[in-house]
Scaffold this active site. Structure first.
Site, PDB file in Angstrom:
ATOM      1  N   SER A  33      -4.548  24.159 -26.606  1.00 33.73           N
ATOM      2  CA  SER A  33      -4.304  22.721 -26.617  1.00 33.73           C
ATOM      3  C   SER A  33      -4.658  22.081 -25.277  1.00 33.73           C
ATOM      4  O   SER A  33      -4.661  22.724 -24.233  1.00 33.73           O
ATOM      5  CB  SER A  33      -2.832  22.435 -26.918  1.00 33.73           C
TER       6      SER A  33
HETATM    7  N1  SAH Z   1      -0.206  27.228 -28.569  1.00 33.55           N
HETATM    8  C1  SAH Z   1      -1.563  27.754 -28.440  1.00 33.55           C
HETATM    9  C2  SAH Z   1      -2.596  26.984 -29.230  1.00 33.55           C
HETATM   10  C3  SAH Z   1      -2.336  27.053 -30.687  1.00 33.55           C
HETATM   11  S1  SAH Z   1      -3.760  26.932 -31.736  1.00 33.55           S
HETATM   12  C4  SAH Z   1      -1.975  27.845 -26.987  1.00 33.55           C
HETATM   13  O1  SAH Z   1      -1.225  27.400 -26.111  1.00 33.55           O
HETATM   14  O2  SAH Z   1      -3.043  28.406 -26.726  1.00 33.55           O
HETATM   15  C5  SAH Z   1      -2.856  27.211 -33.240  1.00 33.55           C
HETATM   16  C6  SAH Z   1      -2.549  28.669 -33.495  1.00 33.55           C
HETATM   17  O3  SAH Z   1      -1.666  28.713 -34.615  1.00 33.55           O
HETATM   18  C7  SAH Z   1      -3.774  29.489 -33.872  1.00 33.55           C
HETATM   19  O4  SAH Z   1      -3.885  30.602 -33.024  1.00 33.55           O
HETATM   20  C8  SAH Z   1      -3.482  29.902 -35.312  1.00 33.55           C
HETATM   21  O5  SAH Z   1      -3.983  31.189 -35.635  1.00 33.55           O
HETATM   22  C9  SAH Z   1      -1.968  29.870 -35.342  1.00 33.55           C
HETATM   23  N2  SAH Z   1      -1.346  29.761 -36.672  1.00 33.55           N
HETATM   24  C10 SAH Z   1      -1.752  29.046 -37.756  1.00 33.55           C
HETATM   25  N3  SAH Z   1      -0.890  29.204 -38.769  1.00 33.55           N
HETATM   26  C11 SAH Z   1       0.100  30.044 -38.330  1.00 33.55           C
HETATM   27  C12 SAH Z   1       1.286  30.594 -38.924  1.00 33.55           C
HETATM   28  N4  SAH Z   1       1.632  30.323 -40.166  1.00 33.55           N
HETATM   29  N5  SAH Z   1       2.050  31.408 -38.150  1.00 33.55           N
HETATM   30  C13 SAH Z   1       1.721  31.699 -36.873  1.00 33.55           C
HETATM   31  N6  SAH Z   1       0.612  31.220 -36.272  1.00 33.55           N
HETATM   32  C14 SAH Z   1      -0.184  30.403 -36.987  1.00 33.55           C
END
Ligand code: SAH
Length: 182
Positions: A33
């Protein structure tokens, strides 16, 4: 924010851009993000030194690392095993002690570690997942992007008051990758 080396969380080729205020790709269609949004979500969570926090969507581990500096313990869950593994290895290398990462479906929360003072969902959901609401303490807050698609998402603060009543307010439009249900 200044204490966390964001260049450690992005692919080698993007390191020159690591301190720009923008999201960056981290592989497998996911992104780290934008720092502004990480700061905002952290502030909205109202972190306190005794708090236990759940993050759904570990990705690179950057958001988890930022909030881990302000609370007692962070649990972060990631559905893509490769990201969960590389984030866990990175956090170990950086010496983070109060941060536990696991691979799994965060839509279901992390019942073994619940309840949580705050929950940060860093992927966009179509509705507030009931399991996460159940795992939020009374008096706790969930920060979550909600919408029907990437062009229609609003960052919301969901508060569960001490009598268990749930209130929601909109903060600003955002664009997150989708939260998978399974
Ligand atoms: N917080 C992260 C960025 C998140 S991007 C950072 O600081 O880098 C969103 C992430 O959510 C992705 O890696 C994706 O694989 C994950 N995601 C999507 N659905 C999910 C779920 N149901 N449970 C856990 N992770 C999930």
């Amino acid at each position: 924010m200044l204490d966390v080396p964001r260049h450690e969380f992005v692919p080698e080729a993007d390191r020159p851009r690591a301190y720009e205020d923008r999201p960056l790709p981290i592989g497998l269609g996911q992104t780290i993000s934008q720092p502004y949004i990480v700061a905002l979500m952290t502030e909205l969570a109202d972190p306190k030194p005794n708090h236990h926090v759940l993050e759904v969507g570990t990705g690179s581990g950057y958001q988890a690392t930022v909030i881990a500096r302000l609370v007692a313990q962070v649990y972060s869950i990631e559905i893509i095993p490769e990201h969960a593994e590389s984030a866990a290895a990175r956090l170990q290398r950086l010496g983070l002690k109060n941060l536990e990462v696991r691979a799994g479906n965060g839509y279901l929360g992390w019942p073994e570690r619940a309840p949580f003072d705050a929950i940060l969902v860093t992927a966009g959901a179509t509705e507030v997942p009931q399991p996460l609401l159940d795992q939020l303490k009374s008096g706790g807050r969930m920060i979550i992007p909600i919408g029907n698609g990437p062009n229609d998402q609003v960052l919301k603060v969901i508060e569960k008051n001490l009598s268990g009543k749930v209130e929601s307010r909109d903060v600003l439009p955002v664009r997150f990758v989708p939260l998978r249900k399974n």
